[in-house]
Enzyme design. Structure first.
Site, PDB file in Angstrom:
ATOM      1  CB  CYS A  70      -1.166  33.440  51.527  1.00  0.00           C
ATOM      2  SG  CYS A  70      -2.338  32.082  51.483  1.00  0.00           S
ATOM      3  CG  HIS A  71       3.218  34.956  52.178  1.00  0.00           C
ATOM      4  ND1 HIS A  71       3.169  35.573  53.410  1.00  0.00           N
ATOM      5  CD2 HIS A  71       3.163  33.632  52.429  1.00  0.00           C
ATOM      6  CE1 HIS A  71       3.111  34.652  54.372  1.00  0.00           C
ATOM      7  NE2 HIS A  71       3.097  33.466  53.797  1.00  0.00           N
ATOM      8  CD1 TRP A 122     -14.641  33.997  45.138  1.00  0.00           C
ATOM      9  CD2 TRP A 122     -15.804  34.852  46.839  1.00  0.00           C
ATOM     10  NE1 TRP A 122     -13.783  34.771  45.885  1.00  0.00           N
ATOM     11  CE2 TRP A 122     -14.476  35.298  46.931  1.00  0.00           C
ATOM     12  CE3 TRP A 122     -16.727  35.259  47.804  1.00  0.00           C
ATOM     13  CZ2 TRP A 122     -14.049  36.143  47.957  1.00  0.00           C
ATOM     14  CZ3 TRP A 122     -16.298  36.103  48.819  1.00  0.00           C
ATOM     15  CH2 TRP A 122     -14.962  36.536  48.887  1.00  0.00           C
ATOM     16  CG  MET A 169       3.420  29.069  57.551  1.00  0.00           C
ATOM     17  SD  MET A 169       3.421  29.786  55.882  1.00  0.00           S
ATOM     18  CE  MET A 169       4.737  28.813  55.124  1.00  0.00           C
ATOM     19  CG  ASP A 220     -10.369  29.029  35.447  1.00  0.00           C
ATOM     20  OD1 ASP A 220     -11.318  28.399  35.945  1.00  0.00           O
ATOM     21  OD2 ASP A 220      -9.430  29.486  36.114  1.00  0.00           O
ATOM     22  CE  LYS A 237     -13.829  32.306  36.924  1.00  0.00           C
ATOM     23  NZ  LYS A 237     -12.972  31.158  37.334  1.00  0.00           N
TER      24      LYS A 237
HETATM   25 CA    CA Z   1     -12.099  27.254  37.797  1.00  0.00          CA
END
Ligand code: CA
Length: 724
Positions: free
Chosen positions: A654-655, A460, A694, A372, A399
């Site tokens: 998100c949470h 980013w 949401m 990744d 990265k």
């Molecule tokens: Ca990626």
């Protein structure tokens, strides 16, 4: 400590699922979606949410004057070692594009504010951004107007000296985004040309808005019906064109591309695919034919990945664009291309002719990528003297932990040194350009020992290059995979076991760090630097800080009362220099800092000037979560275990991990909605809060909804019965 344990436990659960599901991804309705390095689609989602979440006027007003100044300005720029670009010419007063100028150095020649007087910097104005929204972008400033994008690609224009609202444009993303709403990262920037503001919307449109009125001039769909391509990066303007890429390969199989449009009309000019398509259907061009020889197996017919979700840079000296591509789909190279092959153009920097979009050269940072390590971090241009020879170069802090300097003319690698701890490779061979991988680096059982983690040593949030100091300022993360603490790990904010977040001043000519500052939290924001010997950065702890560009000494800071992940800019308006930042959290920021509360924190544009006297309203009180009272709750271990995984798959991004929110969205342990099956269903499955951001999860069954609710009620209960 409890939180750390929870996180580690979650990782173990995720790991067992990765191993357990194997290639059986049909459950997710996609042949390829699940086949990632360590397992299935569900695992991919978990891994994604855990690892990738940390993981995008005046200039034209005086065109006649500008044209007359061109030779002079260009020579001045050259003397300073800058890359002369159209955006540098003439004034340098504005910040009209992502990174300010074509070279995308996030550098301004303005020097009213300097390292000697920055102590006088004060708040000039602020703008409250309404709603519980992602706020992580880099603004633009052109001709006394500041433009910024937040939330679901909503663009606003405010007066650059007062902050008063001039217009706003809401593209109503939630009405058209469908399932894409579940992959929200937020848009990171805008572009400007000829009285138009360009924005790529989350759902995949490219819009041109009238810069003065905010009225829509044109709109094109840049993605395909029914696909899961989203946009998070800023558009790139060059010549008469505007270009946009898309994310993101992790959502499922897709074939990456960038598209250039006529900036005046929206007419498509060219498109460049980053990976070949179905090998049995021919090739668009010679580059695809060449790239196809680096693939084996038949996964390409589904799409091999290579999304350009962030890095795009225009080279005005050579009339080229450089794009940085993501890793592949599936992430695991052995599943993606089982018979070997480098898999071009994944994890690559590709140079394209700006007029035709045709291939010129590529440099692949990770042949046969499997960790990744996207090559999607920002690409910045400069002229550097390396070993006595002057080169036109591009620079990328990857990265994967290496800082790459590539000759722009030839695409040849000039240097690649690690700027953080790197354990997957010993070095990059300069002759072949290939990394020298350590034995076992590709072994799935070793992935949680590898540094940097797939979150990336740099992501980013843009770095900045200062021509005067010769230093590149990198917002870096020196970390391995979470859940494996070793003697170099630290506990960040008592929350997770992790590495070290740093701001690194890297000397690309000497190939070494000049100074480093250790930062609080996991991820901080992007960087801007100025001719006033300053470096500005917003941090996860809510501080907006100015450092001396030459020494790294902290000179000034401001308490924004909210974590910052965006990137600052500086501009001159009405005769004075301003510094501006969008303060707030970005997409996938759920683990940045649990001190921030999505409902109470104020996301703002903060703008500073010397002797600024404005004052923010009192900061929110330090927040304590008040779990909902639920006397009818009964423990159900099986339901909670299933709900925990479902939460990791759908909600955590998100949470927050284990239901501990980090400021990007509300903490559900105090949400009354978890007490009522009906209320919960109407929000989660039926989309009652869609317009508030949401997403709607239509695919969840009643049983899944109930196990999710069971899990959240259990999390609330464990908070109410602990000391917090
Ligand atoms: Ca990626």
């Amino acid at each position: 400590m409890g939180l750390i344990m929870n996180r580690v436990k979650l990782w173990r659960i995720a790991g067992s699922i990765w191993r357990g599901y194997g290639a059986g991804s049909q459950q997710l309705g996609s042949v390829l979606q699940g086949t990632v390095l360590r397992g299935s689609g569900l695992a991919m989602q978990i891994r994604l949410t855990l690892r990738e979440m940390f993981t995008h006027g005046r200039l034209f007003k005086f065109l006649a004057i500008v044209a007359g100044l061109l030779p002079f300005s260009a020579s001045v720029c050259a003397a300073r070692g800058e890359v002369p670009t159209q955006s540098d010419v003439g004034t340098g007063y504005d910040w009209p594009s992502y990174g300010r100028a074509y070279a995308q150095n996030h550098y301004s020649p303005l020097a009213e504010i300097t390292s000697s007087n920055v102590f006088r910097l004060g708040l000039a104005w602020w703008f409250d951004i309404p709603g519980v929204v992602l706020a992580q972008s880099e603004p633009l400033e052109v001709n006394n107007t500041l433009y910024f994008v937040t939330g679901y690609s909503v663009v606003r224009a405010v007066d650059a000296t007062t902050g008063s609202l001039l217009w706003s444009y809401d593209p109503h993303v939630y009405e058209v985004a469908g399932r894409k709403m579940q992959f929200l990262w937020g848009v990171r920037g805008l572009a400007f040309r000829n009285n138009k503001i360009f924005v790529g919307t989350h759902d995949g449109r490219l819009l041109a808005l009238d810069a003065k009125s905010g009225a829509k001039v044109w709109s094109v769909s840049t993605t395909q019906p029914g696909d899961l391509r989203i946009i998070s990066g800023p558009p790139l303007v060059f010549g008469s064109k505007v270009m946009i890429g898309h994310g993101f390969s992790e959502a499922g199989p897709l074939r990456g591309y960038v598209t250039a449009y006529d900036a005046e009309t929206g007419r498509k000019v060219w498109r460049f695919f980053t990976v070949p398509g179905d090998l049995h259907r021919g090739f668009e061009n010679k580059a695809m034919e060449m790239a196809a020889r680096s693939w084996t197996g038949n996964q390409l017919k589904y799409g091999g990945g290579g999304a350009v979700w962030n890095a795009m840079t225009y080279d005005s000296e050579l009339n080229r664009v450089y794009i940085g591509t993501s890793n592949g789909t599936p992430t695991n190279a052995d599943e993606r291309s089982p018979g070997g092959g480098d898999n071009l153009f994944l994890a690559s920097i590709v140079a394209l002719d700006a007029d035709k979009g045709s291939y010129l050269w590529h440099y692949q940072t990770n042949p046969r990528e499997t960790w990744d390590y996207d090559a999607a971090t920002d690409i910045e241009l400069a002229r550097l003297t390396i070993d006595g020879v002057s080169h036109r170069v591009l620079m990328q802090a990857s990265k994967n932990g290496f800082f790459y300097v590539v000759d722009r003319d030839s695409g040849k690698l000039l240097s690649a040194e690690n700027f953080v701890r790197v354990t997957w490779a010993t070095k990059v061979d300069l002759e072949s350009g290939r990394p020298v991988e350590v034995s076992g680096a590709r072994d799935p059982s070793n992935q949680d020992k590898i540094w940097p983690s797939g979150d990336g040593a740099h992501s980013w949030a843009p770095m900045a290059f200062n021509h005067n100091t010769g230093l590149v300022y990198i917002p870096a993360l020196d970390a391995g995979a979470p859940g494996k603490c070793d003697d170099r790990s630290i506990v960040v904010n008592g929350f997770i076991c992790w590495g070290v977040s740093t701001l690194i001043a890297w000397n690309p000519a000497r190939k070494a760090a000049s100074w480093k500052v250790r930062l609080p939290g996991v991820r901080s924001g992007g960087v801007a630097t100025t001719a006033g010997n300053l470096v500005f950065q917003g941090r996860a702890d809510g501080k907006f800080v100015a450092y001396a560009a030459d020494t790294g000494r902290e000179l000034w800071s401001f308490d924004a009362a909210v974590g910052i992940t965006g990137a600052p800019i500086t501009y001159e308006a009405a005769g004075h220099q301003y510094v501006s930042i969008v303060a707030g959290y970005g997409g996938a920021a759920s683990e940045l800092d649990p001190r921030w509360d999505a409902r109470r924190e104020s996301r703002r544009v903060l703008t500073f000037a010397l002797d600024g006297k404005a004052e923010l309203p009192p900061a929110m009180r330090k927040h304590t979560i008040t779990p909902v009272s639920d006397p009818t709750f009964k423990t159900d271990a099986a339901g909670e275990a299933h709900g925990s995984l479902s939460f990791a798959e759908h909600c955590q991004m998100c949470h927050g991990s284990s239901g501990v929110a980090g400021g990007a969205a509300p903490d559900l342990r105090e949400s009354p909605a978890i007490l009522s099956a009906e209320a919960f269903r109407s929000i989660v499955k039926e989309g009652r809060l869609l317009s508030s951001g949401m997403p709607r999860f239509r695919q969840l069954t009643e049983a899944e909804l109930e196990s999710l609710r069971q899990y959240l009620r259990s999390r609330a209960k464990s908070l109410s019965t602990s000391d917090g």
